[in-house]
Structures are given as C-alpha cells and as structure tokens.
Enzyme design. Sequence first.
Site: not given
Length: 437
Positions: A99, A102, A230, A266, A269, A294, A305, A307
């Site tokens: 991003h 980031d 996404e 993802e 998700h 993802d 989430d 991750d």
Amino acid sequence: MAYFQNIGKIAYEGKGSDNPLAFKHYNPKEVVLGKTMEEHLRFAVAYWHTFTGAGSDPFGVGTAVRGWDSANEMDQAKARVEANFEFLNKIGIPYFCFHDRDIAPEGATLAETNKNLDVIVDLMEENMKASGAKLLWNTANMFTNPRFVHGAGTTSNADVFAYAGAQLKKSLEVGKRLGAENYVFWGGREGYETLLNTDMALELDNLARLLHMAVAYSKEIGFGAQFLIEPKPKEPTKHQYDFDAATTIAFLQKYDLKEYFKLNLEANHATLAGHTFEHEIRVAAINGMLGSLDANQGDLLLGWDTDEFPTDLYSTTLTMYEVLKAGGIGKGGVNFDAKVRRGSFEDVDLFLAHIAGMDTYAWGLKAAAKLIEEKIIDNIVDNRYRSFKDGIGAEIVAGRATLQSLEQYAMQNNAIKNESGRLERIKLVLNEVIYSV
Ligand code: XLS
Ligand code: NI
Ligand code: NI
C-alpha cells in the site's frame, strides 16, 4: 547493510531434509503439468505484514524489534526498502506488494506526503533494477488515516472523496513507474455500520464513479496493470460492500466495470463470508474473473481476519486445483497477505513462516496436479452429470427443451432413479492423493 545476517539463501533440499531453513516441497524449477513451480505460483511478499507490521493488536503494541526500526520515519522507510529486497533475494520470492502508506510516511499536507512517497519509490526503482524483483501489485491505503472514518469512495463527505481521488491518482502513477503487473482495490472502509445514517445507493454509485475515474486515468497515462477488486464481507466495517466474489461481480456488471476488473481473492476473506476459498475461486473462474490470490488462512474459531500463513494442505490442494482447472493464475500471483503470530517475533520467523506457506502451496500444487493427471475429480463429476449427455438431458443443455416437452417426458418416466454422491469415499481418495505426493 544486511538485516538478516545469519540467514543465507533458502534452498530446496527435498522431503528428507530436516533443515528448517530449507524447502521440502517448493522446488522453483521443478516442472508440474508443463510449467515450473515458480511459473505456477508467482509468490509475493506483503510489505505491510512483513516490513511495516510489528505484531501489535488491539490490546498491545508490537512485539517484534527489527533491525530497520528507527525513530526517524523516513530513515525507517528507507531501511525497510533494503530489508525487503534482501528478504526477497534470500527467500527466493520474485514479487512484492504494498500500500502507498506502508512504504512511506504521511506528511503534513498531501503534497508533502507525495514527496515522501517519491523518495521511497526512487529507492525502490533502483533496487528493483538491481535485483530483478518485481511488483505484483500496489494499492492505496484509504482506510488507516482518520479522514477515512466514513469511507473513501463511499464517504458521506465530498472533500474526503476528492482526497481519495487525488491519492488514487498518485498511486496509479506509482504503479506505472514501478511496472506493477496488477493494481488492487480493497474497499478498506467502503461499507457501513448502520443503515440509519447511510445512503447506500449514493455510496455505491460514488464508488463506481471513482473506479471509472481510475480506469480512465490509467488509460490516459498508459498504465497497463490488471485491475483487481478484493472482496471481504466485514472488518473494518460491519458490512463491506464488496462482500464476496458473487456480490462484487454483480456490482461490476451493474456499473459497466466488469471488462476492466478481475478479482483478488483472499482465503481468510472467503471464510469470513461463509465460503471456502475454493468456492470463491470457482465463482470467479466460471465468470472469467479470476485475477490473483491473497494467500493466508483464518482461524475458523475466530470471527475476524487473522491473516495466518497458509499451512492447511487440504485448502491449498483444493485452491491449486481450482487455479489449474481455470488455466492458471495469469498475471496474478500468490501473495502472502499473512503475518507471523505476535508470539513469533524473531526475524527468523519471517523466513520460517514464508517457507511454511510456500511449501504448503507447492505440496498443494503437486497434489492438485495428480488429481488432474489421474482425472480423479473429472471422472467423478463427468459420471455424476452423464444424464445431460444424451436423451432429455442433451435436449435441456442444447436449449431445445420446453416445459411442454419436459412434461411429456416426465409423464411417461415414472421410475426416477438417483445415485449416491459418494462423498465419504471421495474424501478418503483426496487424503490418499495429498499424502502420496
Ligand atoms: C485486508 C486486506 C488488505 C488488502 C490490501 O483485510 O486483505 O490487506 O489485501 O489492501
Ligand atoms: Ni488481502
Ligand atoms: Ni485480509
């Protein structure tokens, strides 16, 4: 400067190896169904989890102390770039994703923010040239800053919408400069908390307007990346507009955007939406909308989430089965949108986690290839639907049947016979395939 001094290049050592810093399944040059593993998988590192994140959660600050930490934000941003390229080289991952926020800190004004971004993008460009690492996708973070409290493209405040447009414009320019192969739109705060203060119709129309502007501007500047949306059903908003693959495809169709977008799906998700990852991939594939993945996994006992790095072989096998059946991932890739657990705070954990994800995907790829080569699922499915190959079934598929012709057939066909779906047997066969490769 090297940040991972005690770690060398991660090599493939094969199944017998007990070296934790080696691949047991991911052998980049090994050919599977006519393509190398590297070509099939197109792995990417997620900058935000691996270099920007440090393990904070709503109850505590980060636990990881990194060599690239610095009190000066720009120094830290530059150090992260170096760490990123050293990491990609050592782990043998060809792509990364980020991003805008980031990679560089925000300044006091949008102009200052863009300047910070330019400094880091210059540095990135140099490093990309020198190392050969590539940008799978970039995106704009239009959810962290408090200005996006009510959304970006779906905000109730036109000034914020304008800011989002400006940020998006810059982000597309960055993508073009760095040769991003894809560009992702994840609707960070594009959703709502309550209908009591929400004009859903206007918010969705506006979101589509923003996306049309992005398509138009990309054409103007000659940015050839594949655009991806996404989906995610919830978090941070209670109801995210891009709920899942099917909802997102309907949105794109309604607003004449379908031809310009594909989906970045993802795993976590999918499960938050009440689907398996393979379901989301199938929905995208049968609509010609499979773009990129993802790769992560959620904790089915938790409702958010998480991750996590993907380590579930059943899921990666079925994921790669869907990808192979769809003809591959194309310009997309397998991006580890995954973070080490808060307790895994040592630098070496970043390597071990990616190795776990890569090996689990490579293992899944091999198992999926076997399922295809031996036509295990194809035979089951073909046999199950064989009644549509001739007779009344063929009439239906050819579009020649009418309600009258079906009635005529059904009236004289009094002995309908169904067959078992054999689910338990199929699952055992799947187990055998996974453990045989
Ligand atoms: C958050 C999303 C995000 C996107 C990129 O849940 O996964 O990280 O991948 O904005
Ligand atoms: Ni993601
Ligand atoms: Ni996510």
